[in-house]
Design a protein around this motif. Sequence first.
Motif, PDB file in Angstrom:
ATOM      1  N   ARG A   1     -14.188  29.904  12.193  1.00 34.94           N
ATOM      2  CA  ARG A   1     -14.959  30.912  12.919  1.00 34.94           C
ATOM      3  C   ARG A   1     -16.151  30.274  13.632  1.00 34.94           C
ATOM      4  NH1 ARG A   1     -15.433  35.340   8.017  1.00 34.94           N
ATOM      5  NH2 ARG A   1     -13.300  36.163   8.079  1.00 34.94           N
ATOM      6  N   GLY A   2     -16.792  29.336  12.964  1.00 35.13           N
ATOM      7  CA  GLY A   2     -17.948  28.680  13.560  1.00 35.13           C
ATOM      8  C   GLY A   2     -17.589  27.912  14.811  1.00 35.13           C
ATOM      9  N   GLU A   3     -16.451  27.224  14.798  1.00 37.12           N
ATOM     10  CA  GLU A   3     -16.034  26.455  15.971  1.00 37.12           C
ATOM     11  C   GLU A   3     -15.685  27.367  17.140  1.00 37.12           C
ATOM     12  OE1 GLU A   3     -14.048  22.500  13.870  1.00 37.12           O
ATOM     13  OE2 GLU A   3     -12.894  24.367  14.000  1.00 37.12           O
ATOM     14  N   LEU A   4     -14.991  28.467  16.851  1.00 35.59           N
ATOM     15  CA  LEU A   4     -14.638  29.390  17.924  1.00 35.59           C
ATOM     16  C   LEU A   4     -15.880  30.090  18.468  1.00 35.59           C
ATOM     17  CD1 LEU A   4     -12.227  30.482  19.528  1.00 35.59           C
ATOM     18  CD2 LEU A   4     -12.008  32.315  17.831  1.00 35.59           C
ATOM     19  N   LEU A   5     -16.823  30.427  17.586  1.00 35.85           N
ATOM     20  CA  LEU A   5     -18.076  31.039  18.030  1.00 35.85           C
ATOM     21  C   LEU A   5     -18.867  30.075  18.903  1.00 35.85           C
ATOM     22  CD1 LEU A   5     -20.135  33.347  17.959  1.00 35.85           C
ATOM     23  CD2 LEU A   5     -21.082  32.331  15.871  1.00 35.85           C
ATOM     24  N   SER A   6     -18.913  28.804  18.515  1.00 37.94           N
ATOM     25  CA  SER A   6     -19.618  27.794  19.316  1.00 37.94           C
ATOM     26  C   SER A   6     -19.025  27.713  20.711  1.00 37.94           C
ATOM     27  CB  SER A   6     -19.542  26.431  18.620  1.00 37.94           C
ATOM     28  OG  SER A   6     -20.073  25.410  19.439  1.00 37.94           O
ATOM     29  N   GLU A   7     -17.695  27.692  20.810  1.00 36.12           N
ATOM     30  CA  GLU A   7     -17.015  27.644  22.104  1.00 36.12           C
ATOM     31  C   GLU A   7     -17.371  28.881  22.938  1.00 36.12           C
ATOM     32  OE1 GLU A   7     -13.906  25.343  24.312  1.00 36.12           O
ATOM     33  OE2 GLU A   7     -15.106  24.970  22.526  1.00 36.12           O
ATOM     34  N   CYS A   8     -17.338  30.026  22.295  1.00 34.59           N
ATOM     35  CA  CYS A   8     -17.654  31.296  22.942  1.00 34.59           C
ATOM     36  C   CYS A   8     -19.087  31.293  23.480  1.00 34.59           C
ATOM     37  CB  CYS A   8     -17.451  32.412  21.927  1.00 34.59           C
ATOM     38  SG  CYS A   8     -18.146  34.004  22.342  1.00 34.59           S
ATOM     39  N   ASN A   9     -20.038  30.844  22.675  1.00 29.99           N
ATOM     40  CA  ASN A   9     -21.448  30.827  23.094  1.00 29.99           C
ATOM     41  C   ASN A   9     -21.686  29.867  24.249  1.00 29.99           C
ATOM     42  OD1 ASN A   9     -22.060  32.689  21.100  1.00 29.99           O
ATOM     43  ND2 ASN A   9     -22.762  31.147  19.633  1.00 29.99           N
ATOM     44  N   LYS A  10     -21.057  28.702  24.211  1.00 29.17           N
ATOM     45  CA  LYS A  10     -21.218  27.736  25.300  1.00 29.17           C
ATOM     46  C   LYS A  10     -20.712  28.304  26.629  1.00 29.17           C
ATOM     47  CE  LYS A  10     -20.949  23.490  22.525  1.00 29.17           C
ATOM     48  NZ  LYS A  10     -20.145  22.264  22.254  1.00 29.17           N
ATOM     49  N   ILE A  11     -19.622  29.079  26.573  1.00 32.06           N
ATOM     50  CA  ILE A  11     -19.092  29.698  27.796  1.00 32.06           C
ATOM     51  C   ILE A  11     -20.127  30.658  28.378  1.00 32.06           C
ATOM     52  CG2 ILE A  11     -17.329  31.265  28.697  1.00 32.06           C
ATOM     53  CD1 ILE A  11     -15.437  30.050  26.525  1.00 32.06           C
ATOM     54  N   VAL A  12     -20.753  31.475  27.520  1.00 40.94           N
ATOM     55  CA  VAL A  12     -21.766  32.415  27.999  1.00 40.94           C
ATOM     56  C   VAL A  12     -22.906  31.670  28.675  1.00 40.94           C
ATOM     57  CG1 VAL A  12     -23.465  34.162  27.331  1.00 40.94           C
ATOM     58  CG2 VAL A  12     -21.218  34.129  26.233  1.00 40.94           C
ATOM     59  N   HIS A  13     -23.439  30.647  27.992  1.00 48.10           N
ATOM     60  CA  HIS A  13     -24.559  29.891  28.553  1.00 48.10           C
ATOM     61  C   HIS A  13     -24.154  29.195  29.852  1.00 48.10           C
ATOM     62  CE1 HIS A  13     -27.065  30.739  25.129  1.00 48.10           C
ATOM     63  NE2 HIS A  13     -26.262  30.109  24.272  1.00 48.10           N
ATOM     64  N   GLY A  14     -22.921  28.648  29.880  1.00 46.36           N
ATOM     65  CA  GLY A  14     -22.467  27.958  31.080  1.00 46.36           C
ATOM     66  C   GLY A  14     -22.342  28.888  32.273  1.00 46.36           C
ATOM     67  N   LEU A  15     -21.783  30.072  32.063  1.00 48.61           N
ATOM     68  CA  LEU A  15     -21.626  31.032  33.161  1.00 48.61           C
ATOM     69  C   LEU A  15     -22.980  31.580  33.618  1.00 48.61           C
ATOM     70  CD1 LEU A  15     -18.420  32.986  32.041  1.00 48.61           C
ATOM     71  CD2 LEU A  15     -18.623  31.316  33.890  1.00 48.61           C
ATOM     72  N   ARG A  16     -23.856  31.831  32.678  1.00 47.24           N
ATOM     73  CA  ARG A  16     -25.194  32.295  33.068  1.00 47.24           C
ATOM     74  C   ARG A  16     -25.917  31.227  33.883  1.00 47.24           C
ATOM     75  NH1 ARG A  16     -27.585  35.485  27.692  1.00 47.24           N
ATOM     76  NH2 ARG A  16     -26.426  37.432  28.033  1.00 47.24           N
ATOM     77  N   ALA A  17     -25.726  29.962  33.521  1.00 47.15           N
ATOM     78  CA  ALA A  17     -26.353  28.877  34.276  1.00 47.15           C
ATOM     79  C   ALA A  17     -25.808  28.800  35.696  1.00 47.15           C
ATOM     80  CB  ALA A  17     -26.147  27.547  33.553  1.00 47.15           C
ATOM     81  N   ARG A  18     -24.571  29.293  35.896  1.00 45.26           N
ATOM     82  CA  ARG A  18     -23.971  29.317  37.238  1.00 45.26           C
ATOM     83  C   ARG A  18     -24.302  30.605  37.993  1.00 45.26           C
ATOM     84  NH1 ARG A  18     -20.076  25.259  38.321  1.00 45.26           N
ATOM     85  NH2 ARG A  18     -20.309  23.670  36.708  1.00 45.26           N
ATOM     86  N   GLY A  19     -25.158  31.432  37.412  1.00 45.50           N
ATOM     87  CA  GLY A  19     -25.636  32.599  38.136  1.00 45.50           C
ATOM     88  C   GLY A  19     -25.003  33.919  37.760  1.00 45.50           C
ATOM     89  N   LEU A  20     -24.075  33.947  36.787  1.00 43.42           N
ATOM     90  CA  LEU A  20     -23.436  35.206  36.421  1.00 43.42           C
ATOM     91  C   LEU A  20     -24.333  36.028  35.518  1.00 43.42           C
ATOM     92  CD1 LEU A  20     -20.873  33.597  37.441  1.00 43.42           C
ATOM     93  CD2 LEU A  20     -19.583  35.032  35.861  1.00 43.42           C
ATOM     94  N   GLY A  21     -24.260  37.338  35.687  1.00 47.66           N
ATOM     95  CA  GLY A  21     -25.013  38.250  34.854  1.00 47.66           C
ATOM     96  C   GLY A  21     -24.166  39.420  34.426  1.00 47.66           C
ATOM     97  N   ALA A  22     -24.740  40.300  33.626  1.00 52.04           N
ATOM     98  CA  ALA A  22     -24.020  41.480  33.130  1.00 52.04           C
ATOM     99  C   ALA A  22     -23.448  42.269  34.295  1.00 52.04           C
ATOM    100  CB  ALA A  22     -24.954  42.340  32.305  1.00 52.04           C
ATOM    101  N   GLY A  23     -22.190  42.680  34.152  1.00 53.95           N
ATOM    102  CA  GLY A  23     -21.504  43.437  35.191  1.00 53.95           C
ATOM    103  C   GLY A  23     -20.658  42.596  36.116  1.00 53.95           C
ATOM    104  N   ASP A  24     -20.852  41.281  36.105  1.00 52.57           N
ATOM    105  CA  ASP A  24     -20.042  40.405  36.957  1.00 52.57           C
ATOM    106  C   ASP A  24     -18.661  40.200  36.337  1.00 52.57           C
ATOM    107  OD1 ASP A  24     -21.943  40.035  38.921  1.00 52.57           O
ATOM    108  OD2 ASP A  24     -22.834  38.286  37.956  1.00 52.57           O
TER     109      ASP A  24
END
Length: 522
Positions: free
Chosen positions: A34-57
């Motif tokens: 669970r920890g490894e999958l959560l880490s992957e999931c969190n990195k995706i969120v941070h990566g997309l936000r860094a590329r300019g994505l926000g809620a609703g996109d």
Amino acid sequence: MDLDNLPTMGFWRFAQQAPQELALIDPDGRRWTRGELLSECNKIVHGLRARGLGAGDAVAILMPNSAQNLAILLAALQAGFLVVPINWHLAPAEVAYILSDSGAKAFFCHTDSLAIAEGAIAESGFAAEMTFCLGDSPNTDSYQALLADQSEHMPLDRATGMVMFYTSGTTGKPKGVRRAIPQVDPDTAATRFTMLLMLFGIQPGDDNVHFCGSPLYHTAVANWTTSSLHLGHSVVMHERWDAEAMLRAIEQYRITTAHVVPTQLIRLTKLPEQTRAQYDVSTMRHMLHTAAPCPVEIKKTIIDWFGPCVYEYYASTEGGGTLVDTADWLRYPGTVGKPWPGADIKIFDDDGSELGVNQRGTIYMLMTELSRFEYRDDPAKTANGRIGDYFTAGDIGYLNSEGFLFLCDRKIDMIISGGANIYPAEIESVLIGHPQVVDCCVFGIPNEEWGEEIKAVVQLAPGAEEASLISHQLFDFCAEKLARMKCPKTFDVVKQMPRDPNGKLYKRRLRDPYWQSHDRLV
């Protein structure tokens, strides 16, 4: 079910509480905690936000089954993104349409789907730098680069996201089925999302193992897989479905839940008896199926084999629905059940008048607050399928005196021959019982006298008799069980039926050539 008093669950919460527990065994056999999958999931969120994505996109996914595919889904659902799974069997032009229509700001693909993705990018003008490929890709950014140097910690400002599946596009262009995003935190939304599983008696806990053998771009597959994680279950995921591989997984991983479609049940029963007997399936607690009418004899065989763990429900991408357990189904063979709590079913004729007991008509389902939806940018289609607070997926059926629903067929597939309504699903359920038939499809083709006549296309078992001989046998076989007006007039034999990995039949590929040639003559 009292939604307000459910204990808060959700994958992210379980992963923080017990990160060492198994979450997923991916198609390559890698075990993800669970920890490894959560880490992957969190990195995706941070990566997309860094590329300019926000809620609703919107975020589009064109990937085969993988841990990363599932992680993108989970990331979107805790970051407020609108995630759009795309069928990787579509042509580039079809993918391009969905990319444009959904307004996607990011696009995930895989080396296995790269040619389709690149064609869609070229046609739609989608930004290559916002396309992230899992694996080597010279013309797009990479999935690995998106995650590089990103934090594995939970993101701040978490927001509930939503999946927008696209309808199959039986007529015209496919349409995105969009629901209002619940104004609650992601953990509460995930808890509510598990309601359907709990209606079947599936409970939270880490002693459950869910089998996912069909593509995540299908609504039910994605919903049941993510909901299993939200209940604290682990998941065994295959890239594609295979009958014996599923049995092997059930025994090896002590699978307790699985979601299948009737085509897959048929393929399980068509395995040689000695193959079926090799595997222990006693751990299965909930074998769930949906998507189409299941032949009665096939389901009886499955119940005799797996025991009273077989459940069926009726729903659609747009919502649902009904459910039935083994005991009630054996009382009323062929039923898809009664409305689950909060749901309701009505049968209407073409004039919008409600029909009575045992009268066949179009099935309409009540829209609840959780199931209310609209087709993206298509108010006409949204309105056309509704009567008041009820909507239809285009299926035909009837309610018996006890309120149990029975499916007849899709309205669009109904054959009208000599003024009589004929339902292909009824004929297909007979044909599939022939020992030399492993798959079949029935549809109407033009007939000058009757309007339509019945055509059957069959896929035969290896070593079956020649096509010229089998047609007479199949006709006699049908005539023993059906009125002669329902018996196919002609039979075609194909080497392989055009189905996707989840068993969905592309009937139009078989039917359309007959109507196209007819249209040119009239």
